[in-house]
Design a protein around this motif. Structure first.
Motif, PDB file in Angstrom:
ATOM      1  N   THR A  43     -40.991 -42.626 -29.797  1.00  0.00           N
ATOM      2  CA  THR A  43     -41.578 -43.811 -29.170  1.00  0.00           C
ATOM      3  C   THR A  43     -40.911 -45.054 -29.747  1.00  0.00           C
ATOM      4  O   THR A  43     -40.358 -45.034 -30.853  1.00  0.00           O
ATOM      5  N   ILE A  44     -40.979 -46.122 -28.959  1.00  0.00           N
ATOM      6  CA  ILE A  44     -40.437 -47.408 -29.400  1.00  0.00           C
ATOM      7  C   ILE A  44     -41.312 -48.516 -28.831  1.00  0.00           C
ATOM      8  O   ILE A  44     -41.893 -48.368 -27.753  1.00  0.00           O
ATOM      9  N   ALA A  45     -41.423 -49.598 -29.562  1.00  0.00           N
ATOM     10  CA  ALA A  45     -42.146 -50.786 -29.096  1.00  0.00           C
ATOM     11  C   ALA A  45     -41.090 -51.807 -28.654  1.00  0.00           C
ATOM     12  O   ALA A  45     -40.543 -52.526 -29.497  1.00  0.00           O
ATOM     13  N   PRO A  46     -40.767 -51.855 -27.357  1.00  0.00           N
ATOM     14  CA  PRO A  46     -39.698 -52.748 -26.886  1.00  0.00           C
ATOM     15  C   PRO A  46     -39.926 -54.219 -27.237  1.00  0.00           C
ATOM     16  O   PRO A  46     -38.981 -54.942 -27.543  1.00  0.00           O
ATOM     17  N   GLU A  47     -41.177 -54.648 -27.213  1.00  0.00           N
ATOM     18  CA  GLU A  47     -41.462 -56.056 -27.524  1.00  0.00           C
ATOM     19  C   GLU A  47     -41.099 -56.360 -28.975  1.00  0.00           C
ATOM     20  O   GLU A  47     -40.543 -57.405 -29.282  1.00  0.00           O
ATOM     21  N   ARG A  48     -41.423 -55.426 -29.877  1.00  0.00           N
ATOM     22  CA  ARG A  48     -41.042 -55.611 -31.293  1.00  0.00           C
ATOM     23  C   ARG A  48     -39.538 -55.546 -31.465  1.00  0.00           C
ATOM     24  O   ARG A  48     -38.962 -56.310 -32.243  1.00  0.00           O
ATOM     25  N   LEU A  49     -38.890 -54.618 -30.749  1.00  0.00           N
ATOM     26  CA  LEU A  49     -37.429 -54.521 -30.826  1.00  0.00           C
ATOM     27  C   LEU A  49     -36.813 -55.869 -30.492  1.00  0.00           C
ATOM     28  O   LEU A  49     -35.893 -56.333 -31.155  1.00  0.00           O
ATOM     29  N   TYR A  50     -37.359 -56.522 -29.465  1.00  0.00           N
ATOM     30  CA  TYR A  50     -36.842 -57.832 -29.068  1.00  0.00           C
ATOM     31  C   TYR A  50     -37.240 -58.911 -30.077  1.00  0.00           C
ATOM     32  O   TYR A  50     -36.390 -59.608 -30.630  1.00  0.00           O
ATOM     33  N   SER A  51     -38.527 -59.044 -30.342  1.00  0.00           N
ATOM     34  CA  SER A  51     -39.009 -60.184 -31.131  1.00  0.00           C
ATOM     35  C   SER A  51     -38.628 -60.131 -32.604  1.00  0.00           C
ATOM     36  O   SER A  51     -38.494 -61.170 -33.247  1.00  0.00           O
ATOM     37  N   GLU A  52     -38.426 -58.938 -33.152  1.00  0.00           N
ATOM     38  CA  GLU A  52     -38.104 -58.824 -34.576  1.00  0.00           C
ATOM     39  C   GLU A  52     -36.613 -58.642 -34.843  1.00  0.00           C
ATOM     40  O   GLU A  52     -36.195 -58.656 -35.997  1.00  0.00           O
ATOM     41  N   SER A  53     -35.830 -58.484 -33.793  1.00  0.00           N
ATOM     42  CA  SER A  53     -34.375 -58.368 -33.993  1.00  0.00           C
ATOM     43  C   SER A  53     -33.793 -59.763 -34.231  1.00  0.00           C
ATOM     44  O   SER A  53     -34.375 -60.774 -33.835  1.00  0.00           O
ATOM     45  N   ALA A  54     -32.645 -59.800 -34.870  1.00  0.00           N
ATOM     46  CA  ALA A  54     -31.975 -61.089 -35.106  1.00  0.00           C
ATOM     47  C   ALA A  54     -31.660 -61.767 -33.777  1.00  0.00           C
ATOM     48  O   ALA A  54     -31.768 -62.988 -33.646  1.00  0.00           O
ATOM     49  N   PHE A  55     -31.296 -60.988 -32.773  1.00  0.00           N
ATOM     50  CA  PHE A  55     -31.015 -61.528 -31.438  1.00  0.00           C
ATOM     51  C   PHE A  55     -32.258 -62.183 -30.844  1.00  0.00           C
ATOM     52  O   PHE A  55     -32.214 -63.324 -30.400  1.00  0.00           O
ATOM     53  N   GLY A  56     -33.379 -61.457 -30.841  1.00  0.00           N
ATOM     54  CA  GLY A  56     -34.623 -61.997 -30.287  1.00  0.00           C
ATOM     55  C   GLY A  56     -35.085 -63.238 -31.021  1.00  0.00           C
ATOM     56  O   GLY A  56     -35.561 -64.199 -30.412  1.00  0.00           O
ATOM     57  N   GLN A  57     -34.916 -63.249 -32.334  1.00  0.00           N
ATOM     58  CA  GLN A  57     -35.323 -64.419 -33.118  1.00  0.00           C
ATOM     59  C   GLN A  57     -34.421 -65.616 -32.818  1.00  0.00           C
ATOM     60  O   GLN A  57     -34.891 -66.756 -32.764  1.00  0.00           O
ATOM     61  N   ARG A  58     -33.114 -65.355 -32.609  1.00  0.00           N
ATOM     62  CA  ARG A  58     -32.205 -66.448 -32.248  1.00  0.00           C
ATOM     63  C   ARG A  58     -32.587 -67.029 -30.884  1.00  0.00           C
ATOM     64  O   ARG A  58     -32.694 -68.240 -30.722  1.00  0.00           O
ATOM     65  N   ILE A  59     -32.858 -66.164 -29.923  1.00  0.00           N
ATOM     66  CA  ILE A  59     -33.247 -66.633 -28.587  1.00  0.00           C
ATOM     67  C   ILE A  59     -34.552 -67.422 -28.674  1.00  0.00           C
ATOM     68  O   ILE A  59     -34.696 -68.476 -28.052  1.00  0.00           O
ATOM     69  N   ALA A  60     -35.507 -66.937 -29.470  1.00  0.00           N
ATOM     70  CA  ALA A  60     -36.788 -67.636 -29.634  1.00  0.00           C
ATOM     71  C   ALA A  60     -36.571 -69.040 -30.204  1.00  0.00           C
ATOM     72  O   ALA A  60     -37.198 -70.010 -29.760  1.00  0.00           O
ATOM     73  N   ALA A 181     -27.568 -54.515 -37.198  1.00  0.00           N
ATOM     74  CA  ALA A 181     -26.279 -54.180 -37.824  1.00  0.00           C
ATOM     75  C   ALA A 181     -25.149 -54.213 -36.794  1.00  0.00           C
ATOM     76  O   ALA A 181     -24.037 -54.643 -37.106  1.00  0.00           O
ATOM     77  N   ARG A 182     -25.451 -53.805 -35.587  1.00  0.00           N
ATOM     78  CA  ARG A 182     -24.395 -53.727 -34.571  1.00  0.00           C
ATOM     79  C   ARG A 182     -24.136 -55.063 -33.880  1.00  0.00           C
ATOM     80  O   ARG A 182     -22.995 -55.403 -33.581  1.00  0.00           O
ATOM     81  N   PHE A 183     -25.203 -55.839 -33.590  1.00  0.00           N
ATOM     82  CA  PHE A 183     -25.050 -57.038 -32.766  1.00  0.00           C
ATOM     83  C   PHE A 183     -25.329 -58.351 -33.490  1.00  0.00           C
ATOM     84  O   PHE A 183     -25.057 -59.411 -32.944  1.00  0.00           O
ATOM     85  N   GLY A 184     -25.886 -58.297 -34.695  1.00  0.00           N
ATOM     86  CA  GLY A 184     -26.226 -59.534 -35.403  1.00  0.00           C
ATOM     87  C   GLY A 184     -27.157 -60.387 -34.547  1.00  0.00           C
ATOM     88  O   GLY A 184     -28.148 -59.893 -34.025  1.00  0.00           O
ATOM     89  N   ASP A 185     -26.817 -61.669 -34.383  1.00  0.00           N
ATOM     90  CA  ASP A 185     -27.677 -62.555 -33.592  1.00  0.00           C
ATOM     91  C   ASP A 185     -27.420 -62.422 -32.092  1.00  0.00           C
ATOM     92  O   ASP A 185     -27.987 -63.144 -31.284  1.00  0.00           O
ATOM     93  N   GLY A 186     -26.570 -61.489 -31.715  1.00  0.00           N
ATOM     94  CA  GLY A 186     -26.385 -61.175 -30.302  1.00  0.00           C
ATOM     95  C   GLY A 186     -25.514 -62.133 -29.519  1.00  0.00           C
ATOM     96  O   GLY A 186     -25.623 -62.208 -28.299  1.00  0.00           O
TER      97      GLY A 186
END
Length: 194
Positions: A43-60, A181-186
């Protein structure tokens, strides 16, 4: 006959014991020697994947900065329109009624146009969030596929759609770490906004 039955029962018991070993491994968290859970279903929480990733935080952060700009622009426009309305009200008695009506109609049209423009900016900002979520999930597909392979999984389900599951099968934290690790801030997923 009894010997055949005992042999069959013994073989059946052995087969069940053999099948139970993977179940026991999964019940204890099912961690393989690579540190990745071993389970057919993850299982995965897509919202957390987005909001807690460096990419999601940069977009926010970018969206918050743009929201503040829009809010500041709205306050400036509101102040200008208030001053213009006050000036128009003061001219009401000194202008011929037809001239006043023309100016009032032009003012109303200006107000409506500015409102449409500002509403469109706010909608575009909301769409940017949705676009970023979709872009991240698309970019993360190879990362998630690799996690599936390492876990010997056949599916990754959205945690919100699962009624009950063991926490051990949730790969959200590992997915966030690998996406970071792969995309950093995206910047490769969605370019940085100036």
């Amino acid at each position: 006959m009894p010997n055949l039955f005992c042999t069959f029962a013994g073989a059946l018991f052995g087969a069940l014991l053999f099948l139970a070993v993977p179940v026991v491994a999964q019940q204890d968290g099912g961690l393989s020697n690579t540190g990745v859970v071993q389970s057919l279903i993850l299982t995965i929480a897509p919202e957390r994947l987005y909001s807690e990733s460096a990419f999601g935080q940069r977009i926010a952060r970018e969206i918050e900065a743009e929201s503040l700009e829009i809010a500041s622009e709205n306050r400036r426009i509101e102040a200008e329109l208030t001053a213009e309305e006050r000036e128009l009200t003061e001219l009401r008695d000194s202008l011929p009624q037809e001239d006043f009506r023309e100016r009032a109609d032009a003012f109303d049209e200006k107000v409506q146009q500015l409102r449409r423009e500002q509403d469109e900016k706010a909608r575009a900002l909301g769409q940017r969030t949705d676009e970023a979520r979709r872009a991240l999930l698309t970019a993360a597909q190879p990362v998630l596929s690799q996690l599936m392979i390492e876990s010997s999984a056949v599916a990754i389900l959205d945690r919100r759609a699962v009624l009950l599951s063991a926490d051990a099968v949730d790969i959200t934290d590992e997915a966030i770490a690998r996406v970071d690790a792969r995309f950093g801030d995206g910047a490769d997923i969605l370019p940085l906004r100036p």
